[in-house]
Design an enzyme around this catalytic site. Sequence first.
Site, mmCIF file in Angstrom:
data_model
loop_
_atom_site.group_PDB
_atom_site.id
_atom_site.type_symbol
_atom_site.label_atom_id
_atom_site.label_comp_id
_atom_site.label_asym_id
_atom_site.label_seq_id
_atom_site.Cartn_x
_atom_site.Cartn_y
_atom_site.Cartn_z
ATOM 1 N N VAL A 1 0.974 -1.238 0.045
ATOM 2 C CA VAL A 1 0.105 0.022 -0.072
ATOM 3 C C VAL A 1 0.782 1.250 -0.055
ATOM 4 O O VAL A 1 0.721 2.150 -0.602
ATOM 5 C CB VAL A 1 -1.026 -0.041 1.256
ATOM 6 C CG1 VAL A 1 -1.741 1.194 1.234
ATOM 7 C CG2 VAL A 1 -1.720 -1.063 1.154
ATOM 8 N N CYS A 2 2.002 1.359 0.604
ATOM 9 C CA CYS A 2 2.896 2.373 0.967
ATOM 10 C C CYS A 2 3.255 3.070 -0.441
ATOM 11 O O CYS A 2 3.349 4.254 -0.482
ATOM 12 C CB CYS A 2 3.969 2.027 1.803
ATOM 13 S SG CYS A 2 3.621 1.502 3.452
ATOM 14 N N PRO A 3 3.977 2.446 -1.425
ATOM 15 C CA PRO A 3 4.417 3.087 -2.491
ATOM 16 C C PRO A 3 3.298 3.502 -3.322
ATOM 17 O O PRO A 3 3.547 4.538 -3.928
ATOM 18 C CB PRO A 3 4.957 1.872 -3.204
ATOM 19 C CG PRO A 3 4.508 0.534 -2.844
ATOM 20 C CD PRO A 3 3.803 0.957 -1.407
ATOM 21 N N GLU B 1 0.795 5.662 -1.967
ATOM 22 C CA GLU B 1 0.626 6.891 -1.393
ATOM 23 C C GLU B 1 1.895 7.685 -1.727
ATOM 24 O O GLU B 1 1.690 8.639 -2.151
ATOM 25 C CB GLU B 1 0.446 6.496 0.101
ATOM 26 C CG GLU B 1 -0.714 5.719 0.510
ATOM 27 C CD GLU B 1 -0.788 5.520 2.140
ATOM 28 O OE1 GLU B 1 -1.904 6.053 2.691
ATOM 29 O OE2 GLU B 1 0.109 5.011 2.555
ATOM 30 N N ILE B 2 2.991 7.021 -1.516
ATOM 31 C CA ILE B 2 4.140 7.907 -1.688
ATOM 32 C C ILE B 2 4.257 8.398 -3.368
ATOM 33 O O ILE B 2 4.551 9.625 -3.357
ATOM 34 C CB ILE B 2 5.367 7.245 -1.346
ATOM 35 C CG1 ILE B 2 5.073 6.520 0.060
ATOM 36 C CG2 ILE B 2 6.695 7.723 -1.600
ATOM 37 C CD1 ILE B 2 6.368 5.748 0.762
#
EC number: 1.11.1.26
Length: 179
Positions: A50-52, A54-55
């Site tokens: 999920v993190c990439p 958003e980033i």
Amino acid sequence: MLSVGAKFPAFNLKGVVSNDINNAFVDLNEKSYAGKWLVVFAWPKDFTFVCPTEIAEFGKLNSEFNDRDTQVLGLSTDSEFVHLAWRQHKEELNSLPFPMLADIKRELSDALGILDPVEGVAQRATFIVDPEGIIRFVMVTDLSVGRNVKEVIRVLDALQTDELCPCNWQKGQDTIKVA
């Protein structure tokens, strides 16, 4: 967790600002962007799923933050070397226009109150901080749910009006005038 009205904590962290090991790392603190609005967003772990998303979205919309005299800062409890490796490995993170802060000692995450009690990593938290260092917006989602970057921009726009903004207000719309 720190909330609206609190002073954003002092910090001194390594930031990853490029993919070149010779100039990738810079020291950053709460005074590095004095006089600017800040959007500080934390994610749980590098090399996840999920993190990439958003980033990369913060990166795509970075010029919109710049247009609002706002500096974006990403943050996780991974080291600066892990951040660098992830930037180099993940195509959508290669040319991020904002620093990835390494909170390896978890000092800023702890001061913000966003360390996940089960996982021991930063929660998926977003802070909007005004030029005086006061937190004006906080949002935290479950570790499994990505945030909406356009909503962060909408709230930033509303805060920068310094006026009353109704539900679903968008930049350019009328604010509430109290008679």
